[in-house]
Design an enzyme around this catalytic site. Sequence first.
Site, mmCIF file in Angstrom:
data_model
loop_
_atom_site.group_PDB
_atom_site.id
_atom_site.type_symbol
_atom_site.label_atom_id
_atom_site.label_comp_id
_atom_site.label_asym_id
_atom_site.label_seq_id
_atom_site.Cartn_x
_atom_site.Cartn_y
_atom_site.Cartn_z
ATOM 1 N N SER A 146 -51.234 26.688 -3.383
ATOM 2 C CA SER A 146 -51.438 26.781 -4.832
ATOM 3 C C SER A 146 -51.555 25.382 -5.405
ATOM 4 O O SER A 146 -50.956 24.429 -4.875
ATOM 5 C CB SER A 146 -50.261 27.512 -5.482
ATOM 6 O OG SER A 146 -50.313 27.397 -6.899
ATOM 7 N N TYR A 159 -40.829 27.306 -7.643
ATOM 8 C CA TYR A 159 -42.025 27.813 -6.962
ATOM 9 C C TYR A 159 -42.923 26.664 -6.517
ATOM 10 O O TYR A 159 -43.399 26.613 -5.375
ATOM 11 C CB TYR A 159 -42.791 28.729 -7.918
ATOM 12 C CG TYR A 159 -44.101 29.247 -7.388
ATOM 13 C CD1 TYR A 159 -44.150 30.301 -6.477
ATOM 14 C CD2 TYR A 159 -45.308 28.686 -7.820
ATOM 15 C CE1 TYR A 159 -45.364 30.774 -6.001
ATOM 16 C CE2 TYR A 159 -46.522 29.165 -7.338
ATOM 17 C CZ TYR A 159 -46.542 30.198 -6.438
ATOM 18 O OH TYR A 159 -47.734 30.660 -5.968
#
Length: 253
Positions: A146, A159
């Site tokens: 990501s 995260y």
Amino acid sequence: MRDAVGAVGSVLLLGGRSEIGAAVVERLVRGGARRVVLAARGDAGTDGVARRLRTAGAGEVHSLRFDAARPDTHAAVVDRAVDLVGDLDAVVDAFGALGDQAAFEDDPAAAAEAAAANYTGHVSAGLAVARRLREQGHGTLVVLSSVAGVRVRRANFVYGSAKAGLDGFAQGLGDALHGSGARVLLVRPGYVSTRMSAHVPPAPFPATAEQVAEAVAEGLRTGAETVWVPRRLRLLFAGMRALPRPLWRRLPR
């Protein structure tokens, strides 16, 4: 084994309920893949994905139990997938949990559990896959990272930090496999609208799961090492990496 034009014939999806992972595998099936293994924690939720893949043209769709929190079982899952479909042309590493930053700050144990799902589980699974791909002398591990890991933001640093670790691991693993015939394709999507991200406000330059799938298919076809989805994020984050930290902190949460 890939056919004469390099099309993927067999796929293992680690994270069988992942919307992005399912979109990637469906795209590969539409491109010629016929043997698929869906590996997920428990059986619930994979039946719909299996039906979707069969409709797209898959001849075989198998399901296996896979628990990211059980690294001692990961090598056996990979071995069982090979027993079911033979050599693995592509393994799509798509499991993980987004979670909520504010909740993580109130519950450190939950934060650690999510971090393990987003990083340490990928280490054991990735190494198990790499060993198999090295033995067969071909195949690609597709790692869904990501942009959140390219430079970690205050808004989602639990995260993001796990994705940063995963991103670095994938790059190192790709270097370790260089020359073996096997390789790693690192995928860096921006915001993708899925059930997992439904509670997160959309970010600039969003993508769909189908756009990620197309980028992966293209990356497999061209032999790319890294793909950004959408591509313009590569230039955007080149600038963001250079942004002074006091300014970086002031970005909207």
